[in-house]
Motif scaffolding. Structure first.
Motif, short mmCIF file in Angstrom:
data_model
loop_
_atom_site.label_atom_id
_atom_site.label_comp_id
_atom_site.label_asym_id
_atom_site.label_seq_id
_atom_site.Cartn_x
_atom_site.Cartn_y
_atom_site.Cartn_z
N TYR A 93 0.85 -1.19 0.00
CA TYR A 93 0.00 0.00 0.00
C TYR A 93 0.88 1.23 0.00
N LEU A 94 0.44 2.26 -0.67
CA LEU A 94 1.25 3.47 -0.79
C LEU A 94 1.53 4.04 0.60
N PRO A 95 2.81 4.12 1.00
CA PRO A 95 3.11 4.70 2.31
C PRO A 95 2.84 6.21 2.29
N PRO A 96 2.57 6.81 3.48
CA PRO A 96 2.29 8.26 3.51
C PRO A 96 3.43 9.06 2.89
N SER A 97 4.65 8.62 3.12
CA SER A 97 5.80 9.28 2.48
C SER A 97 6.74 8.20 1.97
N VAL A 98 6.99 8.19 0.68
CA VAL A 98 7.86 7.16 0.10
C VAL A 98 9.29 7.34 0.59
N THR A 99 9.73 8.61 0.72
CA THR A 99 11.10 8.87 1.18
C THR A 99 11.32 8.32 2.59
N THR A 100 10.37 8.60 3.49
CA THR A 100 10.49 8.08 4.85
C THR A 100 10.50 6.56 4.85
N PHE A 101 9.64 5.99 4.00
CA PHE A 101 9.57 4.53 3.92
C PHE A 101 10.91 3.95 3.48
N LEU A 102 11.54 4.58 2.46
CA LEU A 102 12.81 4.06 1.96
C LEU A 102 13.92 4.24 3.00
N HIS A 103 13.84 5.32 3.79
CA HIS A 103 14.80 5.49 4.89
C HIS A 103 14.67 4.35 5.88
N LYS A 104 13.43 4.02 6.18
CA LYS A 104 13.17 2.93 7.12
C LYS A 104 13.69 1.61 6.58
N VAL A 105 13.54 1.42 5.26
CA VAL A 105 14.05 0.19 4.63
C VAL A 105 15.55 0.13 4.80
N ALA A 106 16.23 1.29 4.60
CA ALA A 106 17.68 1.32 4.73
C ALA A 106 18.11 0.99 6.15
N LEU A 107 17.30 1.40 7.13
CA LEU A 107 17.63 1.13 8.53
C LEU A 107 17.20 -0.28 8.95
N GLY A 108 16.50 -0.97 8.07
CA GLY A 108 16.08 -2.32 8.39
C GLY A 108 14.78 -2.37 9.18
N GLU A 109 14.06 -1.26 9.26
CA GLU A 109 12.82 -1.24 10.05
C GLU A 109 11.61 -1.68 9.23
N ALA A 110 11.71 -1.57 7.91
CA ALA A 110 10.59 -1.98 7.05
C ALA A 110 11.14 -2.86 5.93
N ALA A 111 10.28 -3.66 5.36
CA ALA A 111 10.71 -4.55 4.28
C ALA A 111 10.17 -4.04 2.95
N ILE A 112 10.98 -4.16 1.93
CA ILE A 112 10.57 -3.68 0.60
C ILE A 112 10.00 -4.86 -0.18
N ASN A 113 8.98 -4.59 -0.96
CA ASN A 113 8.44 -5.61 -1.85
C ASN A 113 9.34 -5.64 -3.08
N PRO A 114 10.02 -6.76 -3.38
CA PRO A 114 11.06 -6.71 -4.41
C PRO A 114 10.51 -6.30 -5.79
N PRO A 115 11.31 -5.54 -6.57
CA PRO A 115 10.87 -5.15 -7.92
C PRO A 115 10.95 -6.33 -8.88
N MET A 116 10.37 -6.17 -10.06
CA MET A 116 10.48 -7.21 -11.09
C MET A 116 11.95 -7.29 -11.52
N PRO A 117 12.42 -8.49 -11.89
CA PRO A 117 13.81 -8.58 -12.35
C PRO A 117 14.02 -7.78 -13.64
N VAL A 118 15.22 -7.23 -13.79
CA VAL A 118 15.49 -6.45 -15.00
C VAL A 118 15.75 -7.39 -16.17
N PRO A 119 15.51 -6.95 -17.41
CA PRO A 119 15.75 -7.81 -18.57
C PRO A 119 17.24 -8.01 -18.81
N PRO A 120 17.61 -8.99 -19.64
CA PRO A 120 19.03 -9.18 -19.92
C PRO A 120 19.60 -7.96 -20.63
N LYS A 121 20.85 -7.65 -20.35
CA LYS A 121 21.55 -6.50 -20.95
C LYS A 121 20.78 -5.21 -20.71
N PHE A 122 20.24 -5.09 -19.52
CA PHE A 122 19.50 -3.88 -19.14
C PHE A 122 20.49 -2.71 -19.04
#
Lengths: 134, 412
Positions: free
Chosen positions: A27-56
Protein backbone atom coordinates in the motif's frame (compact mmCIF):
# COMPACT_ATOMS: atom_id res chain seq x y z
CA UNK A 1 -30.58 -8.58 -27.39
CA UNK A 2 -28.05 -7.04 -25.03
CA UNK A 3 -24.73 -8.84 -25.17
CA UNK A 4 -22.10 -8.33 -22.50
CA UNK A 5 -19.23 -10.72 -23.23
CA UNK A 6 -17.03 -9.07 -20.57
CA UNK A 7 -19.23 -10.36 -17.73
CA UNK A 8 -17.75 -13.89 -17.61
CA UNK A 9 -14.20 -12.50 -17.76
CA UNK A 10 -14.98 -10.04 -14.96
CA UNK A 11 -16.38 -12.79 -12.74
CA UNK A 12 -13.26 -14.85 -13.42
CA UNK A 13 -11.06 -11.90 -12.45
CA UNK A 14 -12.60 -11.87 -8.97
CA UNK A 15 -10.71 -15.04 -8.12
CA UNK A 16 -7.39 -14.11 -9.73
CA UNK A 17 -4.37 -12.49 -8.15
CA UNK A 18 -3.65 -8.90 -9.25
CA UNK A 19 -1.28 -8.72 -12.22
CA UNK A 20 0.52 -5.66 -10.85
CA UNK A 21 3.66 -6.09 -8.78
CA UNK A 22 3.10 -3.86 -5.75
CA UNK A 23 6.43 -2.06 -5.61
CA UNK A 24 7.94 -0.77 -3.33
CA UNK A 25 5.17 -1.51 -0.83
CA UNK A 26 1.80 -3.21 -0.97
CA UNK A 27 0.00 0.00 0.00
CA UNK A 28 1.25 3.47 -0.79
CA UNK A 29 3.11 4.70 2.31
CA UNK A 30 2.29 8.26 3.51
CA UNK A 31 5.80 9.28 2.48
CA UNK A 32 7.86 7.16 0.10
CA UNK A 33 11.10 8.87 1.18
CA UNK A 34 10.49 8.08 4.85
CA UNK A 35 9.57 4.53 3.92
CA UNK A 36 12.81 4.06 1.96
CA UNK A 37 14.80 5.49 4.89
CA UNK A 38 13.17 2.93 7.12
CA UNK A 39 14.05 0.19 4.63
CA UNK A 40 17.68 1.32 4.73
CA UNK A 41 17.63 1.13 8.53
CA UNK A 42 16.08 -2.32 8.39
CA UNK A 43 12.82 -1.24 10.05
CA UNK A 44 10.59 -1.98 7.05
CA UNK A 45 10.71 -4.55 4.28
CA UNK A 46 10.57 -3.68 0.60
CA UNK A 47 8.44 -5.61 -1.85
CA UNK A 48 11.06 -6.71 -4.41
CA UNK A 49 10.87 -5.15 -7.92
CA UNK A 50 10.48 -7.21 -11.09
CA UNK A 51 13.81 -8.58 -12.35
CA UNK A 52 15.49 -6.45 -15.00
CA UNK A 53 15.75 -7.81 -18.57
CA UNK A 54 19.03 -9.18 -19.92
CA UNK A 55 21.55 -6.50 -20.95
CA UNK A 56 19.50 -3.88 -19.14
CA UNK A 57 20.88 -0.34 -19.32
CA UNK A 58 20.97 1.09 -15.80
CA UNK A 59 23.34 3.46 -14.02
CA UNK A 60 26.70 3.79 -15.74
CA UNK A 61 30.04 2.72 -14.23
CA UNK A 62 33.37 4.18 -15.22
CA UNK A 63 36.81 2.56 -14.97
CA UNK A 64 38.96 5.59 -14.36
CA UNK A 65 42.25 3.71 -14.47
CA UNK A 66 41.97 2.28 -17.97
CA UNK A 67 40.50 5.46 -19.54
CA UNK A 68 42.90 7.18 -21.94
CA UNK A 69 40.98 10.45 -22.26
CA UNK A 70 40.28 10.09 -26.01
CA UNK A 71 36.94 11.98 -25.71
CA UNK A 72 35.17 9.70 -28.21
CA UNK A 73 32.31 9.15 -25.74
CA UNK A 74 31.62 12.90 -25.75
CA UNK A 75 31.08 12.74 -29.49
CA UNK A 76 28.24 10.21 -29.38
CA UNK A 77 26.46 11.19 -26.17
CA UNK A 78 23.02 12.47 -27.30
CA UNK A 79 22.35 14.17 -23.96
CA UNK A 80 25.72 15.93 -23.52
CA UNK A 81 25.91 14.18 -20.16
CA UNK A 82 29.67 13.60 -20.28
CA UNK A 83 32.11 16.34 -19.38
CA UNK A 84 35.85 16.24 -20.14
CA UNK A 85 38.13 17.46 -17.39
CA UNK A 86 41.29 18.76 -19.12
CA UNK A 87 43.43 18.89 -15.96
CA UNK A 88 43.13 15.16 -15.22
CA UNK A 89 42.31 14.09 -18.81
CA UNK A 90 39.38 12.05 -17.51
CA UNK A 91 35.61 12.34 -17.93
CA UNK A 92 32.78 13.07 -15.52
CA UNK A 93 29.31 11.64 -16.20
CA UNK A 94 26.17 13.32 -14.93
CA UNK A 95 23.69 10.52 -14.32
CA UNK A 96 20.80 12.97 -13.97
CA UNK A 97 21.35 13.98 -17.60
CA UNK A 98 22.19 10.52 -18.98
CA UNK A 99 19.51 8.98 -21.21
CA UNK A 100 20.84 5.41 -20.87
CA UNK A 101 21.43 4.74 -24.57
CA UNK A 102 24.82 3.11 -23.78
CA UNK A 103 26.32 4.46 -26.98
CA UNK A 104 29.44 5.56 -25.06
CA UNK A 105 29.95 1.91 -24.06
CA UNK A 106 29.96 0.94 -27.74
CA UNK A 107 32.47 3.55 -28.86
CA UNK A 108 34.92 3.34 -25.93
CA UNK A 109 38.18 1.86 -27.33
CA UNK A 110 39.36 0.80 -23.85
CA UNK A 111 36.03 -0.70 -22.74
CA UNK A 112 35.98 1.32 -19.53
CA UNK A 113 32.30 2.35 -19.56
CA UNK A 114 29.59 -0.15 -18.62
CA UNK A 115 25.91 -0.18 -17.74
CA UNK A 116 24.80 -1.78 -14.46
CA UNK A 117 21.43 -3.16 -13.34
CA UNK A 118 20.85 -0.29 -10.92
CA UNK A 119 17.69 1.65 -11.77
CA UNK A 120 16.46 3.30 -8.56
CA UNK A 121 18.30 6.54 -9.17
CA UNK A 122 15.87 9.32 -8.30
CA UNK A 123 17.09 11.92 -5.83
CA UNK A 124 16.19 15.50 -5.01
CA UNK A 125 19.66 16.85 -5.86
CA UNK A 126 20.91 16.25 -9.37
CA UNK A 127 24.50 17.00 -8.28
CA UNK A 128 24.46 14.56 -5.35
CA UNK A 129 27.40 12.14 -5.10
CA UNK A 130 25.30 9.24 -6.38
CA UNK A 131 24.37 11.28 -9.48
CA UNK A 132 27.93 11.94 -10.64
CA UNK A 133 30.22 9.20 -11.91
CA UNK A 134 33.89 10.00 -12.30
CA UNK B 1 -39.79 38.20 -16.40
CA UNK B 2 -38.59 38.72 -19.89
CA UNK B 3 -37.43 35.41 -21.33
CA UNK B 4 -35.00 36.98 -23.75
CA UNK B 5 -32.57 38.23 -21.10
CA UNK B 6 -32.16 34.85 -19.36
CA UNK B 7 -32.16 32.73 -22.49
CA UNK B 8 -28.69 31.93 -23.68
CA UNK B 9 -28.04 32.77 -27.28
CA UNK B 10 -27.59 29.82 -29.60
CA UNK B 11 -25.29 28.59 -30.96
CA UNK B 12 -22.98 28.93 -27.98
CA UNK B 13 -19.31 28.01 -27.67
CA UNK B 14 -17.87 25.27 -25.49
CA UNK B 15 -14.09 25.41 -25.17
CA UNK B 16 -12.37 22.15 -24.26
CA UNK B 17 -8.67 22.09 -23.58
CA UNK B 18 -5.77 22.66 -23.95
CA UNK B 19 -5.57 20.57 -20.77
CA UNK B 20 -8.74 18.66 -20.06
CA UNK B 21 -9.53 15.30 -18.43
CA UNK B 22 -11.27 14.08 -21.58
CA UNK B 23 -8.16 14.62 -23.69
CA UNK B 24 -5.05 12.55 -23.18
CA UNK B 25 -2.77 15.16 -24.70
CA UNK B 26 -2.99 18.93 -24.87
CA UNK B 27 -4.95 20.38 -27.79
CA UNK B 28 -7.46 23.22 -27.73
CA UNK B 29 -10.99 22.62 -29.06
CA UNK B 30 -13.68 25.22 -29.63
CA UNK B 31 -17.11 23.70 -30.17
CA UNK B 32 -20.00 25.72 -31.53
CA UNK B 33 -22.97 23.98 -29.94
CA UNK B 34 -26.67 24.00 -30.52
CA UNK B 35 -28.19 22.16 -27.60
CA UNK B 36 -26.17 18.97 -27.22
CA UNK B 37 -25.19 18.85 -30.88
CA UNK B 38 -21.89 20.06 -32.28
CA UNK B 39 -22.58 22.54 -35.08
CA UNK B 40 -18.99 23.25 -35.96
CA UNK B 41 -15.60 22.75 -34.42
CA UNK B 42 -12.16 24.28 -34.60
CA UNK B 43 -9.00 23.19 -32.86
CA UNK B 44 -5.55 24.60 -32.17
CA UNK B 45 -2.59 22.29 -31.66
CA UNK B 46 0.90 23.52 -30.73
CA UNK B 47 0.86 23.26 -26.94
CA UNK B 48 3.59 20.65 -26.54
CA UNK B 49 6.30 21.96 -28.82
CA UNK B 50 9.63 20.84 -27.39
CA UNK B 51 12.20 21.94 -29.94
CA UNK B 52 13.58 18.47 -30.70
CA UNK B 53 14.49 19.48 -34.26
CA UNK B 54 16.46 22.42 -32.88
CA UNK B 55 18.39 20.01 -30.64
CA UNK B 56 19.02 17.82 -33.66
CA UNK B 57 20.65 20.62 -35.62
CA UNK B 58 23.44 20.66 -33.03
CA UNK B 59 24.11 16.93 -32.98
CA UNK B 60 25.45 14.30 -35.36
CA UNK B 61 23.16 11.61 -36.81
CA UNK B 62 24.40 8.94 -34.39
CA UNK B 63 23.30 11.16 -31.50
CA UNK B 64 20.03 12.16 -33.15
CA UNK B 65 18.95 8.58 -33.67
CA UNK B 66 18.57 8.30 -29.87
CA UNK B 67 16.88 11.66 -29.72
CA UNK B 68 14.26 10.43 -32.20
CA UNK B 69 13.37 7.64 -29.77
CA UNK B 70 12.10 10.36 -27.49
CA UNK B 71 9.81 12.14 -29.96
CA UNK B 72 7.07 9.71 -29.01
CA UNK B 73 6.78 7.37 -26.06
CA UNK B 74 4.91 4.77 -28.10
CA UNK B 75 6.48 5.05 -31.57
CA UNK B 76 10.12 4.76 -30.49
CA UNK B 77 11.12 2.39 -33.29
CA UNK B 78 9.03 4.24 -35.87
CA UNK B 79 10.79 7.58 -35.51
CA UNK B 80 14.31 6.21 -35.15
CA UNK B 81 13.75 3.86 -38.08
CA UNK B 82 12.37 6.63 -40.22
CA UNK B 83 15.32 8.91 -39.41
CA UNK B 84 17.85 6.12 -39.88
CA UNK B 85 16.36 5.26 -43.27
CA UNK B 86 16.65 8.86 -44.41
CA UNK B 87 20.31 9.07 -43.37
CA UNK B 88 21.06 5.65 -44.87
CA UNK B 89 19.74 6.82 -48.23
CA UNK B 90 21.91 9.96 -48.10
CA UNK B 91 25.10 8.13 -47.15
CA UNK B 92 24.25 5.16 -49.41
CA UNK B 93 24.46 2.68 -46.57
CA UNK B 94 23.11 -0.79 -47.24
CA UNK B 95 21.49 -2.34 -44.20
CA UNK B 96 22.30 -6.06 -43.73
CA UNK B 97 19.26 -8.32 -44.35
CA UNK B 98 19.24 -9.72 -40.83
CA UNK B 99 19.08 -6.20 -39.40
CA UNK B 100 16.13 -5.48 -41.70
CA UNK B 101 14.29 -8.50 -40.32
CA UNK B 102 15.03 -7.56 -36.71
CA UNK B 103 13.80 -4.03 -37.41
CA UNK B 104 10.61 -5.45 -38.87
CA UNK B 105 10.00 -7.72 -35.87
CA UNK B 106 10.45 -4.86 -33.42
CA UNK B 107 8.36 -2.54 -35.58
CA UNK B 108 5.47 -5.00 -35.52
CA UNK B 109 5.80 -5.70 -31.79
CA UNK B 110 5.56 -1.97 -31.31
CA UNK B 111 2.44 -1.81 -33.48
CA UNK B 112 0.86 -4.54 -31.37
CA UNK B 113 1.51 -2.75 -28.09
CA UNK B 114 0.42 0.59 -29.57
CA UNK B 115 -2.89 -0.78 -30.87
CA UNK B 116 -3.55 -2.56 -27.57
CA UNK B 117 -2.80 0.67 -25.73
CA UNK B 118 -5.22 2.49 -28.01
CA UNK B 119 -7.92 -0.14 -27.54
CA UNK B 120 -7.60 0.33 -23.79
CA UNK B 121 -7.81 4.10 -24.09
CA UNK B 122 -10.87 3.78 -26.33
CA UNK B 123 -12.57 1.54 -23.76
CA UNK B 124 -11.73 4.08 -21.07
CA UNK B 125 -13.21 6.91 -23.13
CA UNK B 126 -16.42 4.90 -23.40
CA UNK B 127 -16.48 4.55 -19.62
CA UNK B 128 -15.61 0.86 -19.82
CA UNK B 129 -12.67 0.86 -17.41
CA UNK B 130 -12.66 -2.87 -16.68
CA UNK B 131 -11.92 -3.44 -20.36
CA UNK B 132 -9.12 -0.87 -20.17
CA UNK B 133 -7.43 -2.85 -17.41
CA UNK B 134 -7.94 -6.14 -19.22
CA UNK B 135 -6.42 -4.78 -22.45
CA UNK B 136 -3.47 -3.24 -20.71
CA UNK B 137 -2.74 -6.45 -18.83
CA UNK B 138 -2.68 -8.25 -22.17
CA UNK B 139 -0.42 -5.51 -23.56
CA UNK B 140 2.21 -6.26 -20.91
CA UNK B 141 3.27 -9.40 -22.78
CA UNK B 142 4.40 -7.39 -25.81
CA UNK B 143 6.05 -4.81 -23.58
CA UNK B 144 7.98 -7.58 -21.83
CA UNK B 145 9.07 -8.96 -25.20
CA UNK B 146 10.29 -5.55 -26.35
CA UNK B 147 12.07 -5.10 -23.03
CA UNK B 148 13.78 -8.44 -23.45
CA UNK B 149 14.88 -7.70 -27.03
CA UNK B 150 16.00 -4.09 -26.59
CA UNK B 151 16.78 -3.70 -22.88
CA UNK B 152 14.09 -1.12 -22.17
CA UNK B 153 10.31 -0.86 -22.02
CA UNK B 154 10.22 2.49 -23.77
CA UNK B 155 13.00 4.49 -25.47
CA UNK B 156 14.45 1.31 -26.89
CA UNK B 157 17.69 2.68 -28.34
CA UNK B 158 18.07 -0.31 -30.64
CA UNK B 159 18.10 1.26 -34.11
CA UNK B 160 21.48 2.49 -35.30
CA UNK B 161 22.39 4.09 -38.62
CA UNK B 162 23.06 1.07 -40.81
CA UNK B 163 21.37 -1.64 -38.76
CA UNK B 164 20.37 -2.53 -35.23
CA UNK B 165 22.49 -2.58 -32.09
CA UNK B 166 21.40 -5.95 -30.76
CA UNK B 167 21.00 -9.31 -32.42
CA UNK B 168 18.14 -11.68 -31.57
CA UNK B 169 19.45 -14.91 -30.03
CA UNK B 170 17.84 -18.34 -30.40
CA UNK B 171 16.50 -18.16 -26.85
CA UNK B 172 14.84 -14.87 -27.66
CA UNK B 173 13.27 -16.35 -30.80
CA UNK B 174 11.66 -18.96 -28.54
CA UNK B 175 10.37 -16.18 -26.29
CA UNK B 176 8.90 -14.32 -29.27
CA UNK B 177 7.16 -17.49 -30.42
CA UNK B 178 5.70 -18.00 -26.96
CA UNK B 179 4.46 -14.41 -27.01
CA UNK B 180 2.88 -14.89 -30.43
CA UNK B 181 1.14 -18.05 -29.25
CA UNK B 182 -0.22 -16.12 -26.24
CA UNK B 183 -1.70 -13.44 -28.49
CA UNK B 184 -3.06 -15.95 -31.02
CA UNK B 185 -4.98 -17.61 -28.21
CA UNK B 186 -6.35 -14.27 -27.04
CA UNK B 187 -7.32 -12.73 -30.38
CA UNK B 188 -10.75 -14.35 -30.59
CA UNK B 189 -11.54 -13.34 -27.04
CA UNK B 190 -10.40 -9.76 -27.72
CA UNK B 191 -12.62 -9.62 -30.80
CA UNK B 192 -15.61 -10.95 -28.87
CA UNK B 193 -15.09 -8.58 -25.97
CA UNK B 194 -14.76 -5.53 -28.20
CA UNK B 195 -16.98 -6.25 -31.16
CA UNK B 196 -19.82 -8.33 -29.68
CA UNK B 197 -20.45 -5.92 -26.83
CA UNK B 198 -23.77 -4.11 -27.15
CA UNK B 199 -22.49 -1.02 -25.31
CA UNK B 200 -19.48 -0.56 -27.56
CA UNK B 201 -21.59 -1.15 -30.66
CA UNK B 202 -24.19 1.42 -29.58
CA UNK B 203 -21.62 4.06 -28.75
CA UNK B 204 -19.38 3.53 -31.79
CA UNK B 205 -21.48 2.33 -34.74
CA UNK B 206 -22.42 5.30 -36.91
CA UNK B 207 -20.54 7.84 -34.80
CA UNK B 208 -17.54 9.90 -35.88
CA UNK B 209 -18.19 9.27 -39.56
CA UNK B 210 -15.42 10.04 -42.02
CA UNK B 211 -16.53 9.31 -45.56
CA UNK B 212 -14.24 7.81 -48.21
CA UNK B 213 -14.25 11.13 -50.06
CA UNK B 214 -13.46 13.20 -46.93
CA UNK B 215 -10.65 10.84 -45.99
CA UNK B 216 -9.19 11.33 -49.45
CA UNK B 217 -9.62 15.12 -49.45
CA UNK B 218 -8.17 15.58 -45.97
CA UNK B 219 -5.24 13.21 -46.69
CA UNK B 220 -6.07 10.92 -43.77
CA UNK B 221 -3.60 8.10 -43.26
CA UNK B 222 -3.14 4.88 -41.35
CA UNK B 223 -6.00 3.07 -39.59
CA UNK B 224 -8.15 6.22 -39.81
CA UNK B 225 -7.99 6.15 -43.62
CA UNK B 226 -8.27 2.36 -43.85
CA UNK B 227 -11.42 2.39 -41.70
CA UNK B 228 -12.93 4.74 -44.31
CA UNK B 229 -12.09 2.28 -47.06
CA UNK B 230 -8.85 3.75 -48.40
CA UNK B 231 -6.54 0.82 -49.15
CA UNK B 232 -3.25 2.46 -48.27
CA UNK B 233 -0.35 1.23 -46.19
CA UNK B 234 3.29 2.26 -46.62
CA UNK B 235 4.32 -1.31 -45.85
CA UNK B 236 2.44 -2.43 -48.94
CA UNK B 237 2.71 0.62 -51.23
CA UNK B 238 6.35 1.44 -50.62
CA UNK B 239 7.97 -1.54 -48.88
CA UNK B 240 10.93 -0.84 -46.60
CA UNK B 241 12.96 -3.08 -44.27
CA UNK B 242 11.86 -6.68 -44.83
CA UNK B 243 8.29 -5.89 -45.95
CA UNK B 244 9.21 -6.39 -49.60
CA UNK B 245 9.78 -10.09 -48.88
CA UNK B 246 6.65 -10.53 -46.81
CA UNK B 247 2.98 -10.75 -47.58
CA UNK B 248 1.44 -7.51 -46.29
CA UNK B 249 -1.95 -6.24 -47.42
CA UNK B 250 -3.72 -3.11 -46.14
CA UNK B 251 -6.34 -4.12 -43.56
CA UNK B 252 -9.84 -2.89 -44.39
CA UNK B 253 -13.00 -3.52 -42.34
CA UNK B 254 -14.27 -6.88 -43.67
CA UNK B 255 -17.67 -7.54 -45.24
CA UNK B 256 -18.85 -9.59 -42.25
CA UNK B 257 -18.97 -6.34 -40.28
CA UNK B 258 -20.67 -4.48 -43.11
CA UNK B 259 -17.60 -3.27 -45.00
CA UNK B 260 -15.88 0.07 -44.52
CA UNK B 261 -18.26 2.70 -43.16
CA UNK B 262 -15.70 5.05 -41.65
CA UNK B 263 -17.08 5.23 -38.11
CA UNK B 264 -15.38 4.70 -34.74
CA UNK B 265 -16.44 1.04 -34.72
CA UNK B 266 -14.58 0.46 -38.00
CA UNK B 267 -11.46 2.01 -36.50
CA UNK B 268 -11.66 -0.49 -33.65
CA UNK B 269 -12.07 -3.36 -36.14
CA UNK B 270 -9.11 -2.21 -38.25
CA UNK B 271 -6.81 -1.93 -35.24
CA UNK B 272 -7.83 -5.31 -33.83
CA UNK B 273 -7.28 -6.95 -37.22
CA UNK B 274 -3.91 -5.24 -37.51
CA UNK B 275 -2.81 -6.90 -34.28
CA UNK B 276 -3.57 -10.23 -35.97
CA UNK B 277 -1.68 -9.05 -39.05
CA UNK B 278 1.35 -8.09 -36.93
CA UNK B 279 1.41 -11.56 -35.36
CA UNK B 280 1.40 -13.03 -38.85
CA UNK B 281 4.19 -10.71 -40.06
CA UNK B 282 6.43 -11.52 -37.08
CA UNK B 283 5.86 -15.24 -37.70
CA UNK B 284 6.84 -14.80 -41.36
CA UNK B 285 9.99 -12.94 -40.27
CA UNK B 286 10.97 -15.64 -37.80
CA UNK B 287 10.45 -18.34 -40.42
CA UNK B 288 12.67 -16.71 -43.03
CA UNK B 289 15.21 -14.81 -40.94
CA UNK B 290 18.58 -14.76 -42.69
CA UNK B 291 21.85 -15.14 -40.78
CA UNK B 292 24.65 -12.60 -40.83
CA UNK B 293 25.70 -9.26 -39.47
CA UNK B 294 23.29 -6.78 -37.93
CA UNK B 295 25.35 -3.62 -38.47
CA UNK B 296 26.72 -2.12 -41.67
CA UNK B 297 29.66 -0.57 -39.83
CA UNK B 298 30.48 -1.80 -36.34
CA UNK B 299 33.11 0.83 -35.58
CA UNK B 300 31.29 3.96 -34.54
CA UNK B 301 34.18 6.41 -35.21
CA UNK B 302 34.35 5.14 -38.80
CA UNK B 303 30.56 5.49 -39.19
CA UNK B 304 30.78 9.05 -37.85
CA UNK B 305 33.46 10.03 -40.37
CA UNK B 306 31.45 8.50 -43.24
CA UNK B 307 28.32 10.39 -42.16
CA UNK B 308 30.32 13.60 -41.91
CA UNK B 309 31.22 13.34 -45.57
CA UNK B 310 27.64 12.65 -46.69
CA UNK B 311 25.94 15.14 -48.98
CA UNK B 312 22.32 15.12 -50.12
CA UNK B 313 18.75 14.94 -48.97
CA UNK B 314 16.29 12.11 -48.40
CA UNK B 315 12.95 11.21 -46.91
CA UNK B 316 12.49 8.23 -44.63
CA UNK B 317 8.93 6.85 -44.74
CA UNK B 318 7.59 4.36 -42.25
CA UNK B 319 4.09 3.07 -41.51
CA UNK B 320 3.64 3.95 -37.84
CA UNK B 321 0.76 2.43 -35.84
CA UNK B 322 -1.08 5.74 -36.41
CA UNK B 323 -0.23 6.11 -40.11
CA UNK B 324 2.64 7.24 -42.23
CA UNK B 325 5.55 8.91 -40.44
CA UNK B 326 8.09 10.88 -42.42
CA UNK B 327 11.54 12.29 -41.65
CA UNK B 328 13.21 14.67 -44.06
CA UNK B 329 16.98 15.05 -43.64
CA UNK B 330 19.47 17.17 -45.58
CA UNK B 331 23.19 16.77 -44.96
CA UNK B 332 25.84 19.08 -46.34
CA UNK B 333 29.16 17.70 -45.17
CA UNK B 334 28.97 18.85 -41.55
CA UNK B 335 28.66 16.89 -38.33
CA UNK B 336 25.06 17.94 -37.86
CA UNK B 337 22.40 17.70 -40.58
CA UNK B 338 21.54 21.00 -42.29
CA UNK B 339 17.82 20.28 -42.00
CA UNK B 340 15.83 17.73 -40.10
CA UNK B 341 12.06 17.81 -40.38
CA UNK B 342 9.71 15.39 -38.67
CA UNK B 343 6.18 14.77 -39.88
CA UNK B 344 4.45 12.60 -37.33
CA UNK B 345 1.45 10.56 -38.45
CA UNK B 346 -1.12 12.42 -36.35
CA UNK B 347 -0.37 15.63 -38.26
CA UNK B 348 -2.15 14.27 -41.34
CA UNK B 349 -5.09 12.92 -39.36
CA UNK B 350 -5.91 16.02 -37.31
CA UNK B 351 -8.08 17.65 -39.95
CA UNK B 352 -10.36 14.63 -40.13
CA UNK B 353 -11.66 15.62 -36.67
CA UNK B 354 -13.72 18.40 -38.23
CA UNK B 355 -16.07 16.27 -40.40
CA UNK B 356 -16.07 13.54 -37.73
CA UNK B 357 -17.24 15.77 -34.90
CA UNK B 358 -19.87 17.68 -36.86
CA UNK B 359 -23.41 16.73 -35.81
CA UNK B 360 -22.24 14.55 -32.91
CA UNK B 361 -23.26 14.98 -29.29
CA UNK B 362 -20.90 16.49 -26.75
CA UNK B 363 -20.74 13.16 -24.88
CA UNK B 364 -19.32 11.48 -27.97
CA UNK B 365 -16.47 13.96 -28.31
CA UNK B 366 -13.89 12.06 -26.16
CA UNK B 367 -14.20 8.77 -28.06
CA UNK B 368 -14.25 10.47 -31.48
CA UNK B 369 -11.21 12.57 -30.61
CA UNK B 370 -9.43 9.44 -29.36
CA UNK B 371 -10.50 7.39 -32.39
CA UNK B 372 -7.75 8.75 -34.65
CA UNK B 373 -5.23 7.83 -31.91
CA UNK B 374 -3.88 11.38 -31.64
CA UNK B 375 -0.33 11.89 -30.47
CA UNK B 376 0.06 15.62 -30.02
CA UNK B 377 3.59 15.65 -28.62
CA UNK B 378 4.83 13.85 -31.74
CA UNK B 379 2.98 16.28 -33.95
CA UNK B 380 3.72 19.69 -32.53
CA UNK B 381 6.66 21.07 -34.44
CA UNK B 382 5.92 24.79 -34.46
CA UNK B 383 4.98 27.31 -31.82
CA UNK B 384 4.89 30.96 -32.80
CA UNK B 385 5.53 33.42 -30.00
CA UNK B 386 5.58 37.16 -30.69
CA UNK B 387 5.67 39.88 -28.05
CA UNK B 388 5.35 37.30 -25.34
CA UNK B 389 2.11 35.76 -26.59
CA UNK B 390 1.50 32.73 -28.75
CA UNK B 391 -1.00 33.42 -31.50
CA UNK B 392 -1.76 32.57 -35.09
CA UNK B 393 -0.12 34.22 -38.04
CA UNK B 394 -2.54 35.06 -40.82
CA UNK B 395 -1.48 35.55 -44.42
CA UNK B 396 -1.64 39.33 -43.94
CA UNK B 397 0.59 39.10 -40.87
CA UNK B 398 3.16 37.14 -42.82
CA UNK B 399 3.11 39.65 -45.70
CA UNK B 400 3.53 42.45 -43.19
CA UNK B 401 6.47 40.67 -41.53
CA UNK B 402 8.06 40.09 -44.92
CA UNK B 403 7.72 43.76 -45.88
CA UNK B 404 9.20 44.89 -42.56
CA UNK B 405 12.18 42.63 -43.08
CA UNK B 406 12.81 44.01 -46.57
CA UNK B 407 12.62 47.52 -45.16
CA UNK B 408 15.10 46.61 -42.43
CA UNK B 409 17.52 45.29 -45.03
CA UNK B 410 17.14 48.27 -47.37
CA UNK B 411 17.88 50.63 -44.50
CA UNK B 412 21.31 49.14 -43.76
Amino acid sequence: MVRLPMMTELLRQLFKKPATNAFPARYLPPSVTTFLHKVALGEAAINPPMPVPPKFRGKITYDRESCIGCQLCLKVCPAHAIEFLPTTKRVRIYVAQCIFCSQCNDICPKDCLHMTDEFLLATENRFADCQIVE
Amino acid sequence: MNGDTTKKSTPYTVPIGPVHPALKEPVMFNFLMEGEVVKSVDFAPGNVHRGIEWMGMRRNPVQIVHLTDRICGICGIVHSLSFARAVEQIAEIEVPPRADYIRTILHELERMQSHLLWAGVAAHELGFDSLLFLTWRVREQSMDLIENLTGNRVNYGIVQIGGVRRDISNDQILLIEQGLAYYRGLLDQMKTVFLDDSTIRMRCRGHGLLSYRDAQLLCAIGPTARASGLAMDVRHDYPYCAYGDLDVQPVLPPQEFGGPQGDVYDRIIVRLLEIAQSIDIIQQCLDSMPAGEVLWEKKLPKLLSILKKAHGEAIGRVEAPRGECMHYVRMDGNDAPATWKVKASTYSNLMSWIPMLKGEQLADVPIIVASIDPCMSCTDRVTIIRNGSADDLTKEDLTQLSREKTRRFSRC
